[in-house]
Each structure stands twice: as structure tokens, then as C-alpha cells.
Design a protein around this motif. Structure first.
Motif, mmCIF file in Angstrom:
data_model
loop_
_atom_site.group_PDB
_atom_site.id
_atom_site.type_symbol
_atom_site.label_atom_id
_atom_site.label_comp_id
_atom_site.label_asym_id
_atom_site.label_seq_id
_atom_site.Cartn_x
_atom_site.Cartn_y
_atom_site.Cartn_z
ATOM 1 N N LEU A 10 -13.289 11.793 -1.312
ATOM 2 C CA LEU A 10 -11.858 11.709 -1.070
ATOM 3 C C LEU A 10 -11.506 12.270 0.312
ATOM 4 C CD1 LEU A 10 -9.013 11.093 -2.064
ATOM 5 C CD2 LEU A 10 -8.981 13.362 -3.128
ATOM 6 N N GLN A 11 -12.110 13.401 0.660
ATOM 7 C CA GLN A 11 -11.862 14.010 1.971
ATOM 8 C C GLN A 11 -12.352 13.103 3.088
ATOM 9 O OE1 GLN A 11 -10.153 16.929 2.444
ATOM 10 N NE2 GLN A 11 -10.174 16.358 4.599
ATOM 11 N N ALA A 12 -13.508 12.490 2.903
ATOM 12 C CA ALA A 12 -14.043 11.582 3.919
ATOM 13 C C ALA A 12 -13.127 10.372 4.095
ATOM 14 C CB ALA A 12 -15.452 11.133 3.532
ATOM 15 N N LEU A 13 -12.611 9.863 3.002
ATOM 16 C CA LEU A 13 -11.702 8.723 3.068
ATOM 17 C C LEU A 13 -10.397 9.101 3.780
ATOM 18 C CD1 LEU A 13 -11.132 5.812 2.285
ATOM 19 C CD2 LEU A 13 -10.275 6.635 0.089
ATOM 20 N N GLN B 95 -2.085 4.940 17.030
ATOM 21 C CA GLN B 95 -1.019 5.594 17.788
ATOM 22 C C GLN B 95 -1.394 5.663 19.267
ATOM 23 O OE1 GLN B 95 1.945 6.663 16.365
ATOM 24 N NE2 GLN B 95 2.581 6.864 18.469
ATOM 25 N N GLN B 96 -2.656 5.982 19.554
ATOM 26 C CA GLN B 96 -3.104 6.043 20.947
ATOM 27 C C GLN B 96 -3.010 4.677 21.613
ATOM 28 O OE1 GLN B 96 -3.815 8.897 22.656
ATOM 29 N NE2 GLN B 96 -3.039 9.806 20.788
ATOM 30 N N GLN B 97 -3.344 3.619 20.878
ATOM 31 C CA GLN B 97 -3.225 2.268 21.434
ATOM 32 C C GLN B 97 -1.776 1.942 21.755
ATOM 33 O OE1 GLN B 97 -5.039 -0.258 18.508
ATOM 34 N NE2 GLN B 97 -7.130 0.169 19.192
ATOM 35 N N GLN B 98 -0.854 2.365 20.901
ATOM 36 C CA GLN B 98 0.562 2.129 21.170
ATOM 37 C C GLN B 98 1.011 2.899 22.407
ATOM 38 O OE1 GLN B 98 2.564 3.176 17.535
ATOM 39 N NE2 GLN B 98 1.990 1.285 16.496
ATOM 40 N N ILE C 18 -6.003 0.487 0.920
ATOM 41 C CA ILE C 18 -4.831 -0.314 1.292
ATOM 42 C C ILE C 18 -3.593 0.573 1.354
ATOM 43 C CG2 ILE C 18 -3.285 -2.140 0.500
ATOM 44 C CD1 ILE C 18 -5.797 -3.563 -0.593
ATOM 45 N N ALA C 19 -3.414 1.437 0.365
ATOM 46 C CA ALA C 19 -2.261 2.334 0.362
ATOM 47 C C ALA C 19 -2.345 3.316 1.530
ATOM 48 C CB ALA C 19 -2.181 3.090 -0.958
ATOM 49 N N GLY C 20 -3.547 3.749 1.859
ATOM 50 C CA GLY C 20 -3.731 4.694 2.958
ATOM 51 C C GLY C 20 -3.393 4.096 4.303
ATOM 52 N N LEU C 21 -3.606 2.805 4.465
ATOM 53 C CA LEU C 21 -3.287 2.167 5.734
ATOM 54 C C LEU C 21 -1.786 1.978 5.906
ATOM 55 C CD1 LEU C 21 -6.121 -0.511 5.907
ATOM 56 C CD2 LEU C 21 -5.959 1.631 7.179
ATOM 57 N N CYS C 22 -1.067 1.896 4.805
ATOM 58 C CA CYS C 22 0.375 1.657 4.865
ATOM 59 C C CYS C 22 1.186 2.945 4.785
ATOM 60 C CB CYS C 22 0.801 0.727 3.736
ATOM 61 S SG CYS C 22 0.021 -0.885 3.812
ATOM 62 N N LEU C 23 0.640 3.987 4.222
ATOM 63 C CA LEU C 23 1.379 5.216 3.988
ATOM 64 C C LEU C 23 0.750 6.364 4.774
ATOM 65 C CD1 LEU C 23 1.761 4.899 0.117
ATOM 66 C CD2 LEU C 23 3.471 4.386 1.841
ATOM 67 N N PRO C 24 1.444 7.492 4.856
ATOM 68 C CA PRO C 24 0.852 8.661 5.517
ATOM 69 C C PRO C 24 -0.446 9.067 4.839
ATOM 70 C CG PRO C 24 3.185 9.009 5.101
ATOM 71 C CD PRO C 24 2.797 7.718 4.424
ATOM 72 N N ALA C 25 -1.245 9.832 5.534
ATOM 73 C CA ALA C 25 -2.570 10.185 5.045
ATOM 74 C C ALA C 25 -2.529 11.129 3.847
ATOM 75 C CB ALA C 25 -3.387 10.805 6.168
ATOM 76 N N SER C 26 -1.378 11.637 3.481
ATOM 77 C CA SER C 26 -1.297 12.568 2.372
ATOM 78 C C SER C 26 -1.044 11.857 1.045
ATOM 79 C CB SER C 26 -0.196 13.588 2.644
ATOM 80 O OG SER C 26 1.043 12.913 2.718
ATOM 81 N N ALA C 27 -1.450 10.611 0.940
ATOM 82 C CA ALA C 27 -1.243 9.855 -0.295
ATOM 83 C C ALA C 27 -2.108 10.431 -1.409
ATOM 84 C CB ALA C 27 -1.591 8.389 -0.088
ATOM 85 N N GLN C 28 -1.608 10.362 -2.626
ATOM 86 C CA GLN C 28 -2.348 10.866 -3.767
ATOM 87 C C GLN C 28 -3.023 9.708 -4.477
ATOM 88 O OE1 GLN C 28 0.380 12.998 -6.203
ATOM 89 N NE2 GLN C 28 0.598 14.687 -4.771
ATOM 90 N N ILE C 29 -4.156 10.002 -5.091
ATOM 91 C CA ILE C 29 -4.908 8.984 -5.809
ATOM 92 C C ILE C 29 -4.905 9.353 -7.291
ATOM 93 C CG2 ILE C 29 -7.163 7.904 -6.119
ATOM 94 C CD1 ILE C 29 -7.716 8.585 -3.207
ATOM 95 N N VAL C 30 -4.508 8.408 -8.126
ATOM 96 C CA VAL C 30 -4.529 8.625 -9.566
ATOM 97 C C VAL C 30 -5.773 7.940 -10.109
ATOM 98 C CG1 VAL C 30 -3.325 8.217 -11.734
ATOM 99 C CG2 VAL C 30 -2.030 8.690 -9.644
ATOM 100 N N ILE C 31 -6.607 8.699 -10.757
ATOM 101 C CA ILE C 31 -7.855 8.163 -11.293
ATOM 102 C C ILE C 31 -7.697 8.022 -12.799
ATOM 103 C CG2 ILE C 31 -10.331 8.545 -11.541
ATOM 104 C CD1 ILE C 31 -10.151 10.335 -9.067
ATOM 105 N N ILE D 73 -8.943 7.531 7.333
ATOM 106 C CA ILE D 73 -7.597 6.966 7.454
ATOM 107 C C ILE D 73 -6.828 7.671 8.573
ATOM 108 C CG2 ILE D 73 -5.370 6.747 6.269
ATOM 109 C CD1 ILE D 73 -7.027 6.329 3.676
ATOM 110 N N GLN D 74 -6.941 8.992 8.637
ATOM 111 C CA GLN D 74 -6.265 9.735 9.702
ATOM 112 C C GLN D 74 -6.803 9.334 11.070
ATOM 113 O OE1 GLN D 74 -6.836 13.840 8.628
ATOM 114 N NE2 GLN D 74 -5.007 13.896 7.325
ATOM 115 N N ARG D 75 -8.099 9.116 11.178
ATOM 116 C CA ARG D 75 -8.702 8.688 12.444
ATOM 117 C C ARG D 75 -8.172 7.323 12.860
ATOM 118 N NH1 ARG D 75 -13.466 10.526 10.949
ATOM 119 N NH2 ARG D 75 -14.123 8.536 10.098
ATOM 120 N N GLN D 76 -8.072 6.414 11.901
ATOM 121 C CA GLN D 76 -7.552 5.081 12.201
ATOM 122 C C GLN D 76 -6.092 5.156 12.640
ATOM 123 O OE1 GLN D 76 -8.293 2.960 8.560
ATOM 124 N NE2 GLN D 76 -10.351 2.325 9.164
#
Length: 102
Positions: free
Chosen positions: A47-50, A62-65, A20-33, A54-57
């Protein structure tokens, strides 16, 4: 068994919050475990796959816009072209009228 289930619920909550945070924020978000007794951790590959997902989405959105902007057709008014009227002169020579246009 209960500690395992609690750690799985915690990890699932962290993953959902991350998505959810990744969809709203830039892809460089940090995750606290949070630390758990089971030592459960999100592996670096996951984490890298996630992040890649997110970057692909974000790229696809952006391409759709961009495509939507390209589809907008702007009607331009027709150009104003001055019309030249011929300058005609009528001369009377004797009993004959002669018109000369340029």
C-alpha cells in the motif's frame, strides 16, 4: 482452487480500482478491502509503495505543467519613450543667420 482464484480476482479488482482512484484523487485515498474466506490482504508495504508511486506521478505531472507555463513567451509591447526635439533658435545678426540649438 476456485476460492483462491476468486480471491485473486477480487484483489486484482481492488488494486485496479485503487490505481484508477489514486490517479483521479489526492494521494491520501483510502482503500476498502472486502473480507474474503482466504484472508487475503494487501500488505502495508504494498500500500505504501502504491501511494508513493501515485505521489511521484502527481509530482511529475505538476512539474510538466510548470514547465509548460514557463515555456509560454509573453510578447510585451515596446516601451513608449517620448522624444525630445531640440529647440533651435535662429538669430539674424547683420547679414548672417546664426542657429543656436539646446
Amino acid at each position: 482452487m476456485s476460492a483462491f482464484r476468486a480471491s485473486m480476482v477480487c484483489i486484482s479488482a481492488v488494486m485496479a480500482t485503487t490505481v484508477i482512484a489514486g490517479l483521479c484523487l489526492p494521494a491520501s485515498a483510502q482503500i476498502v478491502i472486502p473480507s474474503t474466506s482466504g484472508g487475503a490482504q494487501i500488505q502495508q508495504n504494498d500500500l505504501q509503495a502504491l501511494q508513493n508511486r501515485i505521489q511521484r506521478q502527481q509530482f511529475q505531472q505538476q512539474q510538466q505543467q510548470y514547465r509548460a507555463q514557463d515555456r509560454v513567451i509573453v510578447q510585451q509591447p515596446p516601451p513608449v519613450v517620448p522624444q525630445v526635439r531640440p529647440s533651435c533658435q535662429t538669430q539674424i545678426i547683420g547679414s548672417t543667420a546664426v542657429s543656436t540649438c539646446r
